[in-house]
Design an enzyme around this catalytic site. Structure first.
Site, PDB file in Angstrom:
ATOM      1  N   THR A  54      -1.462  -7.795  -0.964  1.00 16.66           N
ATOM      2  CA  THR A  54      -0.223  -7.450  -0.669  1.00 16.66           C
ATOM      3  C   THR A  54       0.574  -8.772  -0.201  1.00 16.66           C
ATOM      4  O   THR A  54      -0.157  -9.796   0.038  1.00 16.66           O
ATOM      5  CB  THR A  54      -0.136  -6.479   0.341  1.00 16.66           C
ATOM      6  OG1 THR A  54      -0.492  -7.058   1.550  1.00 16.66           O
ATOM      7  CG2 THR A  54      -0.778  -4.950   0.155  1.00 16.66           C
ATOM      8  N   TYR A  85      -5.532  -5.675  17.871  1.00 16.11           N
ATOM      9  CA  TYR A  85      -5.219  -5.066  16.629  1.00 16.11           C
ATOM     10  C   TYR A  85      -6.493  -4.294  16.125  1.00 16.11           C
ATOM     11  O   TYR A  85      -6.352  -2.936  16.065  1.00 16.11           O
ATOM     12  CB  TYR A  85      -5.151  -6.139  15.487  1.00 16.11           C
ATOM     13  CG  TYR A  85      -5.012  -5.812  14.017  1.00 16.11           C
ATOM     14  CD1 TYR A  85      -3.847  -5.190  13.560  1.00 16.11           C
ATOM     15  CD2 TYR A  85      -6.091  -5.955  13.128  1.00 16.11           C
ATOM     16  CE1 TYR A  85      -3.580  -4.816  12.303  1.00 16.11           C
ATOM     17  CE2 TYR A  85      -5.647  -5.434  11.946  1.00 16.11           C
ATOM     18  CZ  TYR A  85      -4.630  -4.952  11.564  1.00 16.11           C
ATOM     19  OH  TYR A  85      -4.562  -4.410   9.924  1.00 16.11           O
ATOM     20  N   LYS A  96      -6.557  -0.214  15.755  1.00 18.78           N
ATOM     21  CA  LYS A  96      -7.333   0.335  14.446  1.00 18.78           C
ATOM     22  C   LYS A  96      -8.293   1.383  14.700  1.00 18.78           C
ATOM     23  O   LYS A  96      -8.583   2.432  14.092  1.00 18.78           O
ATOM     24  CB  LYS A  96      -7.520  -0.636  13.350  1.00 18.78           C
ATOM     25  CG  LYS A  96      -6.427  -1.567  12.920  1.00 18.78           C
ATOM     26  CD  LYS A  96      -5.193  -0.612  12.488  1.00 18.78           C
ATOM     27  CE  LYS A  96      -4.044  -1.327  12.051  1.00 18.78           C
ATOM     28  NZ  LYS A  96      -3.119  -0.431  11.318  1.00 18.78           N
ATOM     29  N   ILE A 116       0.957  -1.091   0.036  1.00 19.92           N
ATOM     30  CA  ILE A 116      -0.034  -0.046  -0.117  1.00 19.92           C
ATOM     31  C   ILE A 116       1.094   1.355   0.074  1.00 19.92           C
ATOM     32  O   ILE A 116       0.459   2.306  -0.831  1.00 19.92           O
ATOM     33  CB  ILE A 116      -1.033   0.076   1.201  1.00 19.92           C
ATOM     34  CG1 ILE A 116      -2.068  -1.043   1.191  1.00 19.92           C
ATOM     35  CG2 ILE A 116      -1.828   1.367   1.595  1.00 19.92           C
ATOM     36  CD1 ILE A 116      -2.978  -1.298   2.401  1.00 19.92           C
TER      37      ILE A 116
END
Lengths: 276, 279
Positions: free
Chosen positions: B203, B168, B172, B13
């Site tokens: 990715t 996580y 976020k 990204i």
């Protein structure tokens, strides 16, 4: 001081580009008729844009210089949208050359002296500039680089050479693109860019008049026989203007974008080709 | 001197955004890994971008401050993109919180001191931030406004994070909240700050996860989502270009979810929300 976008010619195309690129900036709207500028300014102001207006006659150097002075008083001139002009059905050849060819040259010269670093201009030419057969290399160079105030004295632009309004218009629009090429070199030294858009039939109030006028049949045929099969909208020109004036267009300067739904392609190689 | 765009995280990204955004600018590319960093920088230089590099550990204040200093020395810092992060299956909860939550707060805080007028910041958050049930308004306030260096001492982060997935999601979510708080501070400098919450982006990191024990969960998300596919990094770069550029001049403190509808599918009970039992 903030950023200023100068719009010359408050018609649909100039306004469509201005709407796409002027949020958070000051728009200076200039038109030959103050009331046209004021009416367009009201629409922009009601949509949240910061706007002021003035009148300008682009066939007169003093009038353009006054516009440049007004613009620089408002802030850094980071954008110039030149969408003013007269069409072949509106004026005799001499007037068309004076406004469309000479006026554009003066605008590029004078705004080229004040444009901000990172700034950008678009000149609205026309598909008509692409209809004209090729000029000689010498004629190209003369139209591109002759000092603005000597342009109309060029032998190739005298009344015995330019006999009808359409020819004057085509020559002027070809000259716009050539002038932009030459100015791209000078504007580049200031870290600024300049490009031409050559639109085809775009649905503006003026185009609607033409469609219902004596030449309406010819226009409709052009639209029907073009690859796109339709007319363009001012907003589509706005999108191209935003590309050319913004960061995504940073490598594009001295260029001319033909956007005509393929009318020019059809004129040369398709159903719109003139009978020979 | 060209303006500077700082790209932290030289993964798929980050590099896609660098390519979409970096022409005509000096790219300062930073990553934790020397190998990843030099490979990405070479690729960009081959395509004629002007690239400077620096190793960074976003969970270390001196390291982030050194990056800010380097960026400032290169020119006017116009854009900052933080695409660095650890995914839940890469690290224990403490490391996920240190990098994804504390590190992001640190990057915003430090670059907020040098960002240029007209500039913009962007954090690549995650759809995981949208999976967490609502926090209390006290928790929201604490995640948004606690000084970066005190964040990891918040009791609900220290004692109530059972695993890396919850860490996580929390990190976020904290990105979204932090962006709102920083929008005020960055706004005082005439700059904007936003987040993007991507879903599954194709990715090398996503490939790694697809081949890991959580791979089946990922495949279930893709299958249940309206888009039924992953996104190429370029799709995220298009959104980033919008948020970083003048078209988004009115957008600040905002989060853009780009997940092919995975969160919508969870909301519609067509997918189980991860960590739901724990939260």
């Amino acid at each position: 001081m903030g950023q200023v976008v100068v719009v010359i010619g408050a018609g649909s195309i100039g306004i469509a580009i201005a709407r796409r690129v002027s949020a958070g900036k000051h728009v200076l709207l200039a038109d030959l008729r103050q009331e046209t500028a004021d009416a367009a300014a009201k629409v922009l102001a009601d949509a949240g844009f910061a706007v002021s207006t003035t009148s300008v006659d682009i066939s007169k150097r003093e009038s353009i210089e006054a516009l440049v002075a007004t613009a620089t008083e408002l802030g850094d001139v980071t954008g110039v949208i030149h969408a003013a002009g007269v069409s072949p059905s509106q004026a005799p050849p001499a007037t068309i050359l004076h406004v469309d060819l000479y006026g554009t040259a003066v605008i590029l010269e004078t705004f080229g002296n004040v444009i901000a670093r990172g700034g950008s201009a678009v000149v609205i030419a026309s598909q008509s500039g692409h209809r004209l057969p090729a000029l000689t290399a010498e004629q190209d160079a003369l139209l591109a680089t002759t000092p603005a105030d000597e342009l109309l004295a060029l032998p190739m632009l005298q009344p015995d050479q330019v006999t009808d309004p359409l020819n004057a218009y085509q020559l002027s629009k070809r000259a716009n693109a050539l002038r932009v090429k030459a100015e791209a070199v000078r504007w580049g030294k200031r870290g600024a860019r300049v490009n031409t858009i050559s639109p085809g039939i775009i649905m503006t109030p003026l185009a609607n008049d033409e469609l219902s006028g004596p030449r309406g049949e010819g226009y409709r045929r052009m639209i029907e026989l073009s690859p796109a099969g339709r007319a363009g909208t001012p907003d589509e020109v706005g999108t191209v203007g935003a590309l050319l004036m913004g960061q995504d267009g940073a490598f594009i300067t001295g260029s001319d974008v033909l956007m005509d739904g393929g009318v020019t392609a059809s004129f040369f190689y398709g159903a719109l080709a003139p009978e020979s | 001197m060209n303006p500077v765009i700082v790209i932290i995280g030289a993964g798929g990204i980050g590099v896609a955004i660098a390519r979409r955004q970096g022409f005509g600018k000096t790219i300062l590319l930073a990553d934790f890994s020397e190998t990843v960093l030099s490979a990405a920088a070479d690729e960009l230089r081959t395509a004629s971008y002007s690239v400077e590099t620096q190793i960074v550990d976003v969970s270390s204040r001196p390291s982030v401050e050194a990056l800010v200093q380097k960026a400032d020395s290169l020119g006017s810092v116009l854009q900052v993109v933080n695409a660095a992060g650890l995914s839940p299956n890469m690290a224990p909860p403490e490391r996920v919180l240190a990098v994804d939550l504390y590190g992001s707060a640190l990057v915003f805080e430090a670059f907020g001191e040098v960002i240029a007028a007209g500039g913009a910041g962007l954090i690549i958050s995650s759809m995981a931030g949208h999976m967490l049930p609502p926090l209390t308004s006290e928790q929201n306030q604490a995640l948004a406004f606690t000084p970066a260096d005190e964040l990891l001492d918040l009791s609900f982060l220290r004692d109530a994070v059972p695993d890396s997935m919850v860490a996580y999601m929390m990190a976020k979510r904290a990105n979204h909240l932090r962006v709102q708080a920083e929008a005020i501070r960055w706004g005082e400098r005439g700059a904007r700050v936003n987040s993007i919450s991507p879903g599954i982006v194709a990715t090398p990191l996503a490939q790694h996860e697809l081949n890991s024990p959580i791979g089946d969960g990922y495949r279930a998300m893709i299958a249940a989502s309206p888009a039924k596919r992953m996104a190429p990094p370029e799709e995220i770069a298009v959104a980033a270009a919008y948020l970083l550029g003048p078209d988004a001049g009115f957008v600040t403190g905002s989060d853009l979810l780009i997940d092919g509808g995975v969160i919508a599918a969870m909301f519609a009970d067509r997918l189980q929300t991860p960590g739901q039992q724990a939260a």
